[in-house]
Design a protein around this motif. Structure first.
Motif, mmCIF file in Angstrom:
data_model
loop_
_atom_site.group_PDB
_atom_site.id
_atom_site.type_symbol
_atom_site.label_atom_id
_atom_site.label_comp_id
_atom_site.label_asym_id
_atom_site.label_seq_id
_atom_site.Cartn_x
_atom_site.Cartn_y
_atom_site.Cartn_z
ATOM 1 N N ILE A 23 9.662 -0.442 -45.952
ATOM 2 C CA ILE A 23 10.704 -0.445 -45.046
ATOM 3 C C ILE A 23 11.530 -1.427 -45.685
ATOM 4 O O ILE A 23 12.826 -1.275 -45.323
ATOM 5 N N ILE A 26 13.858 0.854 -47.875
ATOM 6 C CA ILE A 26 14.531 1.601 -47.358
ATOM 7 C C ILE A 26 15.700 0.888 -46.767
ATOM 8 O O ILE A 26 17.101 1.150 -46.725
ATOM 9 N N ALA A 30 19.553 1.285 -47.843
ATOM 10 C CA ALA A 30 20.644 1.763 -46.576
ATOM 11 C C ALA A 30 21.817 0.959 -46.746
ATOM 12 O O ALA A 30 22.713 1.149 -46.323
ATOM 13 N N SER A 58 14.400 -4.826 -52.442
ATOM 14 C CA SER A 58 14.046 -5.498 -51.310
ATOM 15 C C SER A 58 14.647 -6.673 -51.221
ATOM 16 O O SER A 58 14.664 -7.592 -50.244
ATOM 17 N N SER A 98 18.275 5.253 -41.292
ATOM 18 C CA SER A 98 17.448 5.549 -42.241
ATOM 19 C C SER A 98 15.701 5.089 -42.057
ATOM 20 O O SER A 98 14.961 6.055 -42.397
ATOM 21 N N ILE A 99 15.586 4.088 -41.550
ATOM 22 C CA ILE A 99 14.171 3.671 -41.285
ATOM 23 C C ILE A 99 13.776 4.607 -40.155
ATOM 24 O O ILE A 99 12.397 5.155 -40.345
ATOM 25 N N MET A 102 13.153 8.052 -41.739
ATOM 26 C CA MET A 102 11.922 8.060 -42.777
ATOM 27 C C MET A 102 10.462 7.660 -42.319
ATOM 28 O O MET A 102 9.779 8.344 -42.888
ATOM 29 N N THR A 103 10.506 6.768 -41.407
ATOM 30 C CA THR A 103 9.140 6.415 -41.100
ATOM 31 C C THR A 103 8.798 6.629 -39.609
ATOM 32 O O THR A 103 7.552 6.668 -39.416
#
Length: 135
Positions: A23, A26, A30, A58, A98-99, A102-103
């Motif tokens: 996360i 991502i 983003a 990250s 985005s999070i 994707m998740t």
């Protein structure tokens, strides 16, 4: 910041878990996609990793992950001349979208911390100075 992977979904075949580091990556990607972001502002360890040639995707991102929700903090450096409130709002929207896409986790908050301003003219002056010294 949560260090354990969150239970995302239980299926007939088993459990799907997403590590907080995923996360963070991502969210970092983003964030740097947003126009006006000069870079991420990480800590001392992130700077050492970059000096050793490793790109930390990250860097400048902290997340808290629950079973169905996530909260994100991003620390950035903005390019001089851009409207900071617009950049921050664009980051919040892009990271959340985005999070969630994707998740499947629901993002409850995206906090944007501005740590510095990057001036383009400084780099240009340094390049010009180098060019005039060597002929």
């Amino acid at each position: 910041m949560s260090t354990l992977a969150a239970d995302y979904e239980k299926t007939d075949m088993g459990t799907i878990q997403i590590a907080p580091e995923v996360i963070e990556i991502i969210a970092g990607l983003a964030t740097i996609e947003v126009r006006g972001v000069a870079g991420m502002s990480g800590g001392f360890a992130g700077g050492i990793a970059e000096l050793l040639g490793r790109k930390n995707l990250s860097k400048g991102v902290k997340v808290e992950v629950g079973q169905r929700e996530a909260a994100v903090d991003v620390s950035i450096i903005v390019e001089y001349g851009n409207r900071i409130p617009e950049i921050a709002a664009n980051i919040q929207n892009n990271v959340k979208r985005s999070i969630e896409m994707m998740t499947g986790l629901h993002v409850v908050e995206v906090n944007v911390h501005i740590h510095d301003v990057h001036f383009k003219t400084t780099e240009k002056l340094e390049e010009d100075e180098i060019a005039t010294r060597v002929k």
